[in-house]
Design a protein around this motif. Sequence first.
Motif, PDB file in Angstrom:
ATOM      1  N   MET A  85      15.511  32.353  -8.250  1.00 47.73           N
ATOM      2  CA  MET A  85      16.481  32.152  -7.148  1.00 47.73           C
ATOM      3  C   MET A  85      16.541  33.197  -6.433  1.00 47.73           C
ATOM      4  O   MET A  85      16.292  34.362  -6.506  1.00 47.73           O
ATOM      5  N   PRO A  86      16.582  32.867  -4.891  1.00 48.42           N
ATOM      6  CA  PRO A  86      16.797  33.947  -3.931  1.00 48.42           C
ATOM      7  C   PRO A  86      17.821  34.997  -4.074  1.00 48.42           C
ATOM      8  O   PRO A  86      19.138  34.461  -4.485  1.00 48.42           O
ATOM      9  N   ASP A  90      24.504  33.093  -0.253  1.00 45.17           N
ATOM     10  CA  ASP A  90      24.433  31.796  -0.278  1.00 45.17           C
ATOM     11  C   ASP A  90      25.827  31.373  -1.206  1.00 45.17           C
ATOM     12  O   ASP A  90      25.544  30.942  -2.180  1.00 45.17           O
ATOM     13  N   LEU A  93      25.160  28.095  -3.294  1.00 43.29           N
ATOM     14  CA  LEU A  93      24.403  28.226  -4.510  1.00 43.29           C
ATOM     15  C   LEU A  93      24.789  28.958  -5.560  1.00 43.29           C
ATOM     16  O   LEU A  93      24.492  28.618  -6.985  1.00 43.29           O
ATOM     17  N   GLU A 313      13.302  26.796  -9.874  1.00 40.13           N
ATOM     18  CA  GLU A 313      13.774  27.664  -8.701  1.00 40.13           C
ATOM     19  C   GLU A 313      14.832  27.005  -8.084  1.00 40.13           C
ATOM     20  O   GLU A 313      14.760  25.865  -7.604  1.00 40.13           O
ATOM     21  N   ARG A 315      16.511  26.853  -5.134  1.00 40.95           N
ATOM     22  CA  ARG A 315      16.744  26.789  -3.533  1.00 40.95           C
ATOM     23  C   ARG A 315      17.074  25.884  -2.993  1.00 40.95           C
ATOM     24  O   ARG A 315      17.264  24.736  -3.673  1.00 40.95           O
ATOM     25  N   ARG A 316      16.899  25.802  -1.573  1.00 41.16           N
ATOM     26  CA  ARG A 316      17.468  24.527  -0.868  1.00 41.16           C
ATOM     27  C   ARG A 316      16.342  23.741  -0.860  1.00 41.16           C
ATOM     28  O   ARG A 316      15.089  23.963  -0.938  1.00 41.16           O
ATOM     29  N   GLU A 319      13.207  23.851   1.612  1.00 39.53           N
ATOM     30  CA  GLU A 319      12.259  24.980   1.951  1.00 39.53           C
ATOM     31  C   GLU A 319      10.783  25.021   1.455  1.00 39.53           C
ATOM     32  O   GLU A 319      10.379  23.962   0.291  1.00 39.53           O
ATOM     33  N   TYR A 322       6.580  28.197  -2.188  1.00 38.48           N
ATOM     34  CA  TYR A 322       6.458  29.689  -2.231  1.00 38.48           C
ATOM     35  C   TYR A 322       5.069  30.050  -3.102  1.00 38.48           C
ATOM     36  O   TYR A 322       5.132  29.892  -4.344  1.00 38.48           O
ATOM     37  N   SER A 352      11.689  18.937  -5.457  1.00 38.23           N
ATOM     38  CA  SER A 352      13.111  19.395  -5.654  1.00 38.23           C
ATOM     39  C   SER A 352      13.481  18.338  -6.699  1.00 38.23           C
ATOM     40  O   SER A 352      13.855  17.270  -6.425  1.00 38.23           O
TER      41      SER A 352
END
Length: 412
Positions: A85-86, A90, A93, A313, A315-316, A319, A322, A352
């Motif tokens: 995860m970033p 956020d 999140l 992962e 994330r939104r 996105e 990656y 997702s």
Amino acid sequence: MTKITIGRMSRVIVIGAGMVGLATAWHLQERGYDVTVMDKEGVAAGASWGNAGWLAPAKTIPLSNPSLWRYGPTALLDADAALSMPIRFDPRLWGFLARFMGQATTRAWDATMAALTPIDLEALAAFDELELGGVDAWTRKGPFVIGFEEESQAAGFLREIEGAVRHGQEAPLTPLDDVQSLAPMLSDAITCAYRLDGQRFIEPGPYVEALGRAVEERGGVIRTGAEVVSVNGDSVVLDTGERVETDTVVIATGAWLPALARDHGVRTPVQAGRGYSFSVETEQPAEHSVYLPHHRMACTPYQGRFRIAGTMEFRRPDEPLYPRRIEAIVNQARKVMTGVDLDNRQDEWVGSRPVTPDGRPLVGRTATENVYVAGGHGMWGVVLGPATGKFLAQLIDTGETHPAIRPFDPLR
């Protein structure tokens, strides 16, 4: 109750052309409904396309478990870890992650497993029903090969299988002495292996496309190219400004479900748990699904190649892919595979998957009359999609909630 208009079939709009949405549409047609499926991109355009295609009820279990407290924090610092995860500001999140980790207890795992088991037990029969009903696709039986580099790595997997069995699953598991006989792509690094029987797999993209064709052949309409931006009990509005009237709406948009469902009383957050996959050639043909729990890799035969999937992962959902996540899977695969061309990858993909904090899907009636939702299945939308569609169609048609979806009340 569903609104029935005298003199014509009741109309239903299903938003989302993945496994869950199309299975719901098919079962509504079985009950005599006039169905239109709407998707901004197309059939199997989301998480239904690039996953491992596992129909494995014995592994359809809660994602959040006590091992996360040990694995999670270190994974965030490991570029090759399956959990990613970033590290950025956020609040939504991080709020989801706090609730998700709050479920990482033995007591919560058992409660969620108890909730999932009734629909797990219906999952494979629901695929048989689709195929007997004319869906031109196959499911394939066969052992799943489970591999570890050393016996100690198997402890968590064995606890999960024991937990599934304790809650009523059948999971025939036996030690496998000659792992290469069933999975020749596994190297000598795999020193401990099991075979798990009673499960199946599919090629997910082609299967969902076949389901879409079946819906159309039975008179249904699949509309693509426009996005539904708002939902009412008697209509939906597209981003083109068009308003389409209907009697009932089903929101089955996966990780994007909150955008349409929030206005109808659905408050449980849905986070995109993005999975990655690619396919490779193998020196010897792949015939069976392979699971490497320590490396969090799920693999399966796919159109003459070998699909390798992995990563959770957070994330939104929109996105981009990656490449570093693909590299992470490749780095793990190099440790345990042989005769696999990991440098000639095809079908690199990210999808997702819709994850809820408590691990339970969102299936049922919303606070708005004639608006329903079907989503939040996490990694299990493919295996649970047909059963979900069957029981949601029953609810829409009769007002009766089947016990298998009762724990998934979207207004909880």
